[in-house]
Motif scaffolding. Structure first.
Motif, short mmCIF file in Angstrom:
data_model
loop_
_atom_site.label_atom_id
_atom_site.label_comp_id
_atom_site.label_asym_id
_atom_site.label_seq_id
_atom_site.Cartn_x
_atom_site.Cartn_y
_atom_site.Cartn_z
N PHE A 162 0.63 -0.97 0.09
CA PHE A 162 0.25 0.24 -0.07
C PHE A 162 0.41 1.61 -0.04
O PHE A 162 2.20 1.56 0.88
N VAL A 163 0.57 2.15 -0.60
CA VAL A 163 1.06 3.59 -0.89
C VAL A 163 -0.04 3.72 -0.57
O VAL A 163 -1.01 4.45 -1.91
N ILE A 164 0.03 5.50 0.53
CA ILE A 164 -1.15 5.90 0.76
C ILE A 164 -0.87 7.26 1.24
O ILE A 164 0.54 7.92 1.56
N VAL A 165 -1.18 8.16 -0.49
CA VAL A 165 -1.48 9.68 0.07
C VAL A 165 -2.12 10.19 1.40
O VAL A 165 -3.34 9.84 1.03
N THR A 166 -2.20 10.99 2.47
CA THR A 166 -2.58 11.43 3.70
C THR A 166 -2.39 12.50 4.06
O THR A 166 -1.34 12.77 4.41
N HIS A 167 -3.46 12.81 4.72
CA HIS A 167 -3.16 14.43 5.50
C HIS A 167 -3.51 13.77 7.04
O HIS A 167 -3.23 14.34 8.35
N ASN A 168 -4.41 12.46 7.52
CA ASN A 168 -3.99 12.11 8.45
C ASN A 168 -2.82 11.50 9.22
O ASN A 168 -2.60 10.54 8.60
N GLU A 169 -2.70 12.12 9.89
CA GLU A 169 -1.33 11.04 11.08
C GLU A 169 -1.76 10.44 12.27
O GLU A 169 -0.53 9.50 11.98
N GLU A 170 -2.57 10.20 11.92
CA GLU A 170 -3.16 8.82 12.68
C GLU A 170 -2.80 7.75 11.63
O GLU A 170 -1.62 6.29 11.80
N LEU A 171 -3.55 7.90 10.73
CA LEU A 171 -2.70 6.86 9.59
C LEU A 171 -1.36 6.35 8.98
O LEU A 171 -0.95 5.26 8.88
#
Length: 220
Positions: free
Chosen positions: A194-203
């Motif tokens: 998985f390569v995930i772009v996120t602004h969610n710091e928890e994730l």
């Protein structure tokens, strides 16, 4: 699993990516974070072969030992369908189709038989807790359920890697938490990368690695 080097992208005079190098191992979960405009989504789209580098001839994008920069458009489309899955912030389900039909679409493009595709789709939807929702259309599903249908769709062809762009950005906190845990359950069950772009710091902090993008480059 994924090796990319010297990835550059320009839009007119604006250079969004400035020579990105990245390597991701099989079954790794990697989060890419950074401020808006840092180039995260652009990088994800190029790694996922939805876009091409501005310096295509001088860059390398290798997935499963295949340099995707060297493939013709037709072969690249086939490679993308068979090896890559996508999850977007907005699920992009087709409203006229049921959950089952939406999940089956990439398999039909691959020319998988209807019986085999529906069997696999039902297996995935059941694994994702949607066994009783397979014949519901998107407008009959909650936001979290719609996103899980999109996850099932991304998995239908058993891809090597899943690219996710802000996958929980449109969900409430409980649905987001459930989706985040789901990525790790899927990795354990199916071995996907998985390569995930996120602004969610928890994730991002849950991931095996967190890569920070600043001004078109990944920080060391």
């Amino acid at each position: 699993m994924i090796q990319a080097s010297n990835i550059q992208k320009k839009y007119g005079n604006l250079q969004v990516l400035k020579g990105v190098d990245i390597e991701i191992k099989k079954s790794e979960i990697v989060a890419i974070v950074g401020a808006s405009g840092a180039g995260k989504t652009t990088l994800l789209q190029i790694l996922g072969t939805l876009d091409i580098p501005s310096n295509k001839a001088d860059s390398v994008i290798r997935i499963n030992d295949t340099d995707t920069n060297l493939l013709s458009d037709k072969i690249l489309a086939k490679f993308r369908n068979e090896h890559i899955g996508f999850i977007f912030q907005f699920h992009q389900l087709l409203p006229e189709f049921t959950a089952l039909e939406n999940v089956c679409l990439p398999a039909f493009i691959k020319k998988t038989s209807k019986t085999e595709a529906e069997s696999r789709a039902k297996e995935l939807l059941t694994f994702l807790g949607l066994a009783d929702r397979i014949h519901h259309k998107p407008n009959e599903l909650s936001g979290g359920e719609q996103q899980r249908v999109a996850v099932a769709r991304s998995l239908i062809n058993n891809p090597s890697v899943i690219f996710a762009d802000e996958p929980s950005g449109n969900l409430d906190s409980e649905s987001a938490d459930n989706l985040h845990q789901l990525f790790f359950d899927l990795r354990k069950e199916f071995g996907q990368t998985f390569v995930i772009v996120t602004h969610n710091e928890e994730l991002a902090n849950m991931a095996d690695r967190k890569l920070v993008m600043v001004d078109g480059l990944i920080q060391d």
